[in-house]
Design a protein around this motif. Structure first.
Motif, PDB file in Angstrom:
ATOM      1  N   LEU A  47       1.071 -20.122   1.827  1.00  0.00           N
ATOM      2  CA  LEU A  47       0.283 -21.298   2.245  1.00  0.00           C
ATOM      3  C   LEU A  47       0.235 -21.272   3.970  1.00  0.00           C
ATOM      4  O   LEU A  47      -0.579 -21.788   4.492  1.00  0.00           O
ATOM      5  N   ALA A  48       1.059 -20.341   4.472  1.00  0.00           N
ATOM      6  CA  ALA A  48       0.957 -20.117   5.940  1.00  0.00           C
ATOM      7  C   ALA A  48      -0.138 -19.173   6.489  1.00  0.00           C
ATOM      8  O   ALA A  48      -0.365 -19.275   7.392  1.00  0.00           O
ATOM      9  N   LEU A  49      -0.726 -18.559   5.369  1.00  0.00           N
ATOM     10  CA  LEU A  49      -1.792 -17.448   5.977  1.00  0.00           C
ATOM     11  C   LEU A  49      -3.080 -18.089   6.589  1.00  0.00           C
ATOM     12  O   LEU A  49      -3.423 -19.375   6.208  1.00  0.00           O
ATOM     13  N   ASN A  50      -3.168 -17.661   7.569  1.00  0.00           N
ATOM     14  CA  ASN A  50      -4.777 -18.113   8.197  1.00  0.00           C
ATOM     15  C   ASN A  50      -5.690 -17.076   7.833  1.00  0.00           C
ATOM     16  O   ASN A  50      -5.679 -15.867   7.563  1.00  0.00           O
ATOM     17  N   VAL A  51      -7.066 -17.687   7.886  1.00  0.00           N
ATOM     18  CA  VAL A  51      -8.101 -16.766   7.426  1.00  0.00           C
ATOM     19  C   VAL A  51      -8.170 -15.418   8.614  1.00  0.00           C
ATOM     20  O   VAL A  51      -8.581 -14.649   7.928  1.00  0.00           O
TER      21      VAL A  51
ATOM     22  N   PRO B 197      -6.415 -22.291   8.497  1.00  0.00           N
ATOM     23  CA  PRO B 197      -5.633 -22.211   7.302  1.00  0.00           C
ATOM     24  C   PRO B 197      -6.435 -21.866   6.204  1.00  0.00           C
ATOM     25  O   PRO B 197      -7.666 -22.269   5.950  1.00  0.00           O
ATOM     26  N   VAL B 198      -5.986 -20.879   5.387  1.00  0.00           N
ATOM     27  CA  VAL B 198      -6.961 -20.349   4.230  1.00  0.00           C
ATOM     28  C   VAL B 198      -6.865 -21.452   3.101  1.00  0.00           C
ATOM     29  O   VAL B 198      -7.864 -21.745   2.787  1.00  0.00           O
ATOM     30  N   PHE B 199      -5.526 -22.189   2.880  1.00  0.00           N
ATOM     31  CA  PHE B 199      -5.653 -23.397   1.836  1.00  0.00           C
ATOM     32  C   PHE B 199      -5.479 -24.723   2.472  1.00  0.00           C
ATOM     33  O   PHE B 199      -4.702 -24.753   3.396  1.00  0.00           O
ATOM     34  N   LEU B 200      -6.578 -25.396   2.313  1.00  0.00           N
ATOM     35  CA  LEU B 200      -6.752 -26.721   3.104  1.00  0.00           C
ATOM     36  C   LEU B 200      -6.565 -27.831   2.087  1.00  0.00           C
ATOM     37  O   LEU B 200      -6.766 -27.757   0.845  1.00  0.00           O
ATOM     38  N   SER B 201      -6.143 -29.004   2.672  1.00  0.00           N
ATOM     39  CA  SER B 201      -6.007 -30.184   1.688  1.00  0.00           C
ATOM     40  C   SER B 201      -7.319 -30.687   1.564  1.00  0.00           C
ATOM     41  O   SER B 201      -8.426 -30.190   2.125  1.00  0.00           O
ATOM     42  N   ASP B 202      -7.199 -31.738   0.606  1.00  0.00           N
ATOM     43  CA  ASP B 202      -8.518 -32.423   0.255  1.00  0.00           C
ATOM     44  C   ASP B 202      -9.213 -33.127   1.020  1.00  0.00           C
ATOM     45  O   ASP B 202     -10.593 -33.262   0.978  1.00  0.00           O
ATOM     46  N   ARG B 203      -8.560 -33.774   1.937  1.00  0.00           N
ATOM     47  CA  ARG B 203      -9.313 -34.852   2.960  1.00  0.00           C
ATOM     48  C   ARG B 203      -8.716 -34.395   4.355  1.00  0.00           C
ATOM     49  O   ARG B 203      -7.610 -33.905   4.572  1.00  0.00           O
ATOM     50  N   ARG B 204      -9.404 -35.133   5.474  1.00  0.00           N
ATOM     51  CA  ARG B 204      -8.901 -35.051   6.804  1.00  0.00           C
ATOM     52  C   ARG B 204      -7.800 -35.938   7.093  1.00  0.00           C
ATOM     53  O   ARG B 204      -7.913 -37.003   6.379  1.00  0.00           O
ATOM     54  N   PRO B 205      -6.849 -35.477   7.952  1.00  0.00           N
ATOM     55  CA  PRO B 205      -5.713 -36.612   8.010  1.00  0.00           C
ATOM     56  C   PRO B 205      -6.144 -37.758   8.836  1.00  0.00           C
ATOM     57  O   PRO B 205      -7.097 -37.445   9.785  1.00  0.00           O
ATOM     58  N   GLY B 206      -5.549 -38.858   8.841  1.00  0.00           N
ATOM     59  CA  GLY B 206      -5.744 -40.008   9.609  1.00  0.00           C
ATOM     60  C   GLY B 206      -5.186 -39.637  11.168  1.00  0.00           C
ATOM     61  O   GLY B 206      -4.496 -38.790  11.267  1.00  0.00           O
TER      62      GLY B 206
END
Length: 257
Positions: free
Chosen positions: A152-156, A194-203
């Motif tokens: 999960l810590a991997l970046n593109v 980040p390679v793996f992103l959340s579904d929505r933008r953070p508030g």
């Protein structure tokens, strides 16, 4: 009105507040992204419960203990100990009397994780309507045998798609053909973040540091907690106990010598 304003000004809390100290602590250059995320979960809870405007000198061990008992009293030992460690690190950095003095370290008794067998894995891969992100994450965890946090810590920019590997700290995470087919589709032209992103933008109140935010989409890095929850939900019907599998069970079985 002027007298009241003067009185309010005189009553303002001196020195740093809990919120400002937490912000400064989490934004130190020596913290890596994973540590910053972990510490941030603990300190955000303290700030929400005790108030960001609490004078730092008023942060007592009793208050911290109450937050822990209320929030993580029923948590697993590893979770409790992780938050306890974060509070102790923060207290040492801020030169406070140990705010975790009332928190005993819990004994961790983690059972040995049993990898999924081939039939169970086939059932996971055949789950219908899986999002591309989950397909890629699960395949990468299985094919690489790497830890969930490391993946999960991997970046593109860490990825070497041609050689099917990625730099993860001082080691490499390598994968096989299943992941190789999925990764380019998941990245969709992204070259950083980040390679793996959340579904929505953070508030606005929950915007992470630059290392955990995609500069192209504005979405944050997928958290371990969210990834684990989604896997358990998706595999609940496959698990005889109906609890759902954990991501650690995707690690491949060791071959007999």
């Amino acid at each position: 009105m002027e007298r009241r304003a003067d009185a309010l000004g005189a009553a303002a809390p001196p020195g740093r507040t809990l919120g400002q100290a937490a912000h400064d602590f989490l934004n130190r250059e020596e913290l890596d992204a994973a540590t910053r995320r972990s510490y941030g979960q603990t300190l955000r809870r303290l700030c929400r419960t005790l108030g960001e405007q609490l004078p730092l000198t008023s942060l007592t061990a009793d208050a911290v203990t109450r937050v822990f008992v209320t929030t993580w009293g029923g948590a697993a030992a590893a979770t409790w100990n992780r938050h306890r460690s974060a509070v102790r690190s923060f207290g040492a950095w801020a030169a406070l009397d140990d705010p975790a003095v009332g928190l005993d370290r819990r004994t961790e008794t983690r059972p040995r994780t049993r990898p999924l067998d081939s039939a169970q894995l086939d059932a996971v891969w055949d789950l219908p309507d899986l999002p591309l992100r989950e397909k890629t994450l699960w395949r990468l965890l299985h094919e690489s045998a790497a830890g969930v946090s490391a993946v999960l810590a991997l970046n593109v920019e860490d990825l070497d798609l041609d050689d099917r590997r990625a730099r993860a700290g001082d080691t490499w995470v390598a994968w096989r053909s299943g992941t190789a087919r999925l990764l380019p589709r998941l990245l969709a032209g992204r070259t950083r973040g980040p390679v793996f992103l959340s579904d929505r933008r953070p508030g606005p109140a929950r915007t992470p540091g630059p290392a955990d935010l995609c500069p192209d989409t504005g979405r944050r890095r997928l958290s371990y907690e969210r990834a684990e929850y989604l896997f358990k939900q998706a595999t609940r019907a496959l698990d005889p106990a109906r609890d759902g599998y954990t991501l650690r069970r995707l690690k491949p079985r060791r071959r007999a010598r």
